[in-house]
Design an enzyme around this catalytic site. Sequence first.
Site, PDB file in Angstrom:
ATOM      1  N   GLY A   1      62.434  35.392   6.601  1.00  0.00           N
ATOM      2  CA  GLY A   1      62.408  33.730   6.548  1.00  0.00           C
ATOM      3  C   GLY A   1      62.991  33.458   5.386  1.00  0.00           C
TER       4      GLY A   1
ATOM      5  N   SER B   1      67.312  40.195   5.995  1.00  0.00           N
ATOM      6  CA  SER B   1      67.662  39.534   7.418  1.00  0.00           C
ATOM      7  C   SER B   1      68.057  38.126   7.139  1.00  0.00           C
ATOM      8  CB  SER B   1      66.788  39.775   8.357  1.00  0.00           C
ATOM      9  OG  SER B   1      67.076  38.864   9.440  1.00  0.00           O
TER      10      SER B   1
ATOM     11  N   ASP C   1      66.326  32.724   4.164  1.00  0.00           N
ATOM     12  CA  ASP C   1      67.650  32.892   4.774  1.00  0.00           C
ATOM     13  C   ASP C   1      68.605  31.497   4.404  1.00  0.00           C
ATOM     14  OD1 ASP C   1      66.290  31.012   6.275  1.00  0.00           O
ATOM     15  OD2 ASP C   1      66.628  31.676   8.213  1.00  0.00           O
TER      16      ASP C   1
ATOM     17  N   ARG D   1      67.102  37.725  19.912  1.00  0.00           N
ATOM     18  CA  ARG D   1      68.028  38.421  19.132  1.00  0.00           C
ATOM     19  C   ARG D   1      67.641  38.796  17.778  1.00  0.00           C
ATOM     20  NH1 ARG D   1      69.401  35.817  14.503  1.00  0.00           N
ATOM     21  NH2 ARG D   1      71.347  34.778  14.315  1.00  0.00           N
TER      22      ARG D   1
ATOM     23  N   GLU E   1      74.108  25.007  10.858  1.00  0.00           N
ATOM     24  CA  GLU E   1      74.964  25.900  10.233  1.00  0.00           C
ATOM     25  C   GLU E   1      75.797  26.481  11.836  1.00  0.00           C
ATOM     26  OE1 GLU E   1      72.433  28.618   7.314  1.00  0.00           O
ATOM     27  OE2 GLU E   1      72.082  28.602   9.687  1.00  0.00           O
TER      28      GLU E   1
END
Length: 352
Positions: free
Chosen positions: A235, A302, A237, A122, A66
């Site tokens: 996880g 997330s 994502d 992060r 990505e």
Amino acid sequence: MTLPAPSARAFVPFVSVENMMRLIHQVGLEPMLIGLTDAIEDAFRRWPAFDKTPRVAAHSTEGVIELMPTSDGIHYAFKYVNGHPKNMKEGLQTVTAFGLLADVDTGYPILLSEMTMLTALRTAATSAMAARHLAPKDARVMAMIGNGAQSEFQCLAFKAVLGIDTIRAYDIDPAATRKMVGNLAGSGLTVIPCASPEEAVEGAQIVTTCTADKQYATILTDNMVGSAVHINAIGGDCPGKTELHRDILLRSRIFVEYPDQTRVEGEIQQLDPDHPVTELWQVVTGAAEGRQSQGEITLFDSVGFAVEDHAALMFVREKLHATDLYDRLDLLADPDDPRDLFGMLVRATPAR
Ligand code: NAD
């Protein structure tokens, strides 16, 4: 050594993995996690200032690569990151990354950095930032399901930022849990290895899922999640890669980074495209409510967003000042006469 001003720059500071580790030790891991949490929260407060786009993903059967770009009009950043769950079995990282920060005014790069280590920090800092607004008050116990590369960073961010003191750890691979227990010895956290995910969530006010498997997994089933819990789902994502049973999503108030990206990649890919979600930046600015009652289930779905990487690179750049923790990278062709690129090449002809 001081970082050069943009106009005087003839080299790009490069932070290697080695130097990133030195920087983290110099700042201190927990202070760095706290600093990153605050930096990311500041960036979320400035959310409308950022150019936002879902990341550009190249999928393959085994993983994804990505590119994650964003700009606040002054600094541009992008991260290259992969996600390959099968890598771990081959002795490779599931997630590796590097990133670049540039000056929007000139377009010149001003920092190139490793971001495998920085992404772990992060991601943990973003989780802690979300939990600061969403977790039940006085949460002290967290279940950590998936004890791989990200896990210790998650645990320490929750300790440093929220005051979590006990971790209930589970992984399908007991060796991963043993590794995490060993790494966190002396951290001040009590880490309790658990034999099942059901055992891990017992008495936990926060449940973090951080597993890697390229499928619709059900790490948590509906009956495992009681009331008054905050779920930090890391996880899931990627399209076709989730961790939670759909029924849990239907019982939760769901918070996301950037809906256009999360609807494709996050847990909510299992829901209708118009299922209501709350954007985290609105909670940070006070425009939307975080946790509304002690008893509800909140879920941070997330996936990781470019604004977090922008904030992390800016944080690293600031911390680099007055250190020598970078290499001078000859990345920019910078002739004395900007129109004489060819002349620079000719003058560089090797002597016979
Ligand atoms: P990793 O491969 O190092 O660790 C994953 C762990 O999950 C392994 O120890 C594995 O044994 C365990 N696991 C797999 N299936 C399980 C199951 N059913 N139950 C319990 N444990 C299980 O990976 P990592 O670098 O720690 O990353 C973890 C996940 O987080 C990945 O899916 C990655 O893509 C994701 N991630 C998300 C973000 C984000 O911003 N949301 C950032 C980084 C990584």
